[in-house]
Design a protein around this motif. Sequence first.
Motif, PDB file in Angstrom:
ATOM      1  N   GLU A  14      37.972  47.511 -67.422  1.00 24.04           N
ATOM      2  CA  GLU A  14      37.384  48.347 -66.596  1.00 24.04           C
ATOM      3  C   GLU A  14      35.883  48.773 -67.116  1.00 24.04           C
ATOM      4  OE1 GLU A  14      39.165  48.594 -63.634  1.00 24.04           O
ATOM      5  OE2 GLU A  14      40.727  47.642 -64.821  1.00 24.04           O
ATOM      6  N   GLU A  15      35.096  48.763 -66.117  1.00 25.44           N
ATOM      7  CA  GLU A  15      33.801  49.282 -66.465  1.00 25.44           C
ATOM      8  C   GLU A  15      33.839  50.704 -67.058  1.00 25.44           C
ATOM      9  OE1 GLU A  15      31.245  48.692 -63.316  1.00 25.44           O
ATOM     10  OE2 GLU A  15      31.287  46.322 -63.350  1.00 25.44           O
ATOM     11  N   CYS A  31      21.464  49.886 -75.044  1.00 18.12           N
ATOM     12  CA  CYS A  31      21.258  48.582 -74.877  1.00 18.12           C
ATOM     13  C   CYS A  31      19.795  48.337 -74.952  1.00 18.12           C
ATOM     14  CB  CYS A  31      21.739  48.145 -73.618  1.00 18.12           C
ATOM     15  SG  CYS A  31      21.380  46.247 -73.170  1.00 18.12           S
ATOM     16  N   VAL A  32      19.128  47.765 -75.717  1.00 18.97           N
ATOM     17  CA  VAL A  32      17.747  47.517 -76.246  1.00 18.97           C
ATOM     18  C   VAL A  32      17.556  46.430 -77.012  1.00 18.97           C
ATOM     19  CG1 VAL A  32      18.004  49.001 -78.418  1.00 18.97           C
ATOM     20  CG2 VAL A  32      15.501  48.674 -77.206  1.00 18.97           C
ATOM     21  N   SER A  33      16.545  45.465 -76.539  1.00 16.10           N
ATOM     22  CA  SER A  33      16.439  44.225 -77.183  1.00 16.10           C
ATOM     23  C   SER A  33      14.993  44.536 -78.077  1.00 16.10           C
ATOM     24  CB  SER A  33      16.178  43.344 -76.117  1.00 16.10           C
ATOM     25  OG  SER A  33      15.715  41.964 -76.637  1.00 16.10           O
ATOM     26  N   LYS A  34      14.991  44.238 -79.438  1.00 18.09           N
ATOM     27  CA  LYS A  34      14.022  44.269 -80.402  1.00 18.09           C
ATOM     28  C   LYS A  34      12.873  43.082 -79.874  1.00 18.09           C
ATOM     29  CE  LYS A  34      16.621  46.581 -83.993  1.00 18.09           C
ATOM     30  NZ  LYS A  34      17.163  46.535 -85.310  1.00 18.09           N
ATOM     31  N   GLU A 221      27.596  46.280 -72.164  1.00 22.07           N
ATOM     32  CA  GLU A 221      28.703  46.453 -71.340  1.00 22.07           C
ATOM     33  C   GLU A 221      30.084  46.263 -71.725  1.00 22.07           C
ATOM     34  OE1 GLU A 221      28.251  48.400 -68.468  1.00 22.07           O
ATOM     35  OE2 GLU A 221      26.119  48.543 -68.741  1.00 22.07           O
ATOM     36  N   LYS A 222      30.181  44.764 -72.362  1.00 16.29           N
ATOM     37  CA  LYS A 222      31.470  44.527 -72.801  1.00 16.29           C
ATOM     38  C   LYS A 222      32.145  45.495 -74.082  1.00 16.29           C
ATOM     39  CE  LYS A 222      33.997  40.848 -74.785  1.00 16.29           C
ATOM     40  NZ  LYS A 222      33.711  39.150 -75.332  1.00 16.29           N
TER      41      LYS A 222
END
Length: 359
Positions: A14-15, A31-34, A221-222
């Motif tokens: 479930e989310e 959640c961040v992308s370097k 999210e996972k």
Amino acid sequence: MIFNLQFFAEERTEEATPHKREKVREEGRVCVSKDLNAAVGIITALLVIALLGTTIWKILTGLIQFMILYLGDANVQREGWLTLPAWEALKRYFSAWLPLGALVVLFSTCTVIAQVGFAMTSEPFVPKFDRLNPFTGMKKIISLRSIVELLKGLLKSAIFAVMIYTAIKNYLPVSSKTMQMPLVKGSIQFWNMLWNLAMRLAFMLLVMACADYWYQKWEFEKSIRMSKKEIKDEYKQMEGDPQIKQKIRQKQREMAKQRMMSEVPKADVVITNPTHVAVALQYERGVMGAPVVLAKGGDFLAKRIREIAELNLIPVIENKPLAWALYLNVEIGDEIPEDLYRGVAEILAMVYKLKGRAS
């Protein structure tokens, strides 16, 4: 075949709920992308150089000219001769590169905020001694995430290597010709080749960074998914366990009854059914607009109200229709409605008459 339903209940399918997301955010997990931050910073730097490159070049060349002219024999012989060139070099150097650095920091910060918003927490800086465990460290090294990061790094290196090799192969004949050109013209030609290569690499990095952000989002999210059991447990914690809530309501009712019973001795009269219901009324002339219900109850409570009234010498009057009307239509602490004024007034008049005779 027998299926273990508990296994499916504990599987994270479930989310994440808003409460779980807020909790994870407080822990510093976002959640961040370097790679995206780096790509935006590099592209910003290149665009600033394209817009302010001439100004930066003039400032730096002016600094070089100043240093060459200043460092003459006469100036060097003075005491404290280094103060002026050092201050001038510092001032011109920062005036040349400060706009570039400020804009890079600004756009990189905006990129982070666009990904995670404002998240101020000190949780990531709290020392965790379990990180010193070598077995835990080995698990992280050979985890799926580390393998994916390794593959991403190899892929980026391969793509950049191919782009650089292709650029060198295409530009090598042209670059050899620039060496035979006049200095200014050859420098401009060489600079244009470097600029085109840098922009291609930067935009390729941006494309890969966007793909990395999509992957980071999917993985995040996972990682915060919840099982159905966790959602139920969270709901119980937020809304309260039904059994606990029932006990709380029961305790509140008991406390309300105790407060209600403590008000009965203040009543002027108790009107009864005579056994099923009892209603205690109080009326103060000049203070209350109408008589007020201090307490009411049925069966056992009605009996307790009568007992307290008799113990405190409060008149107990039997009037079945009026008792039921008050019990069903008037809440505790409210004044009686107008349609019951006459019946209550007759009883109070009788009570006051009896008290007058007694006195």
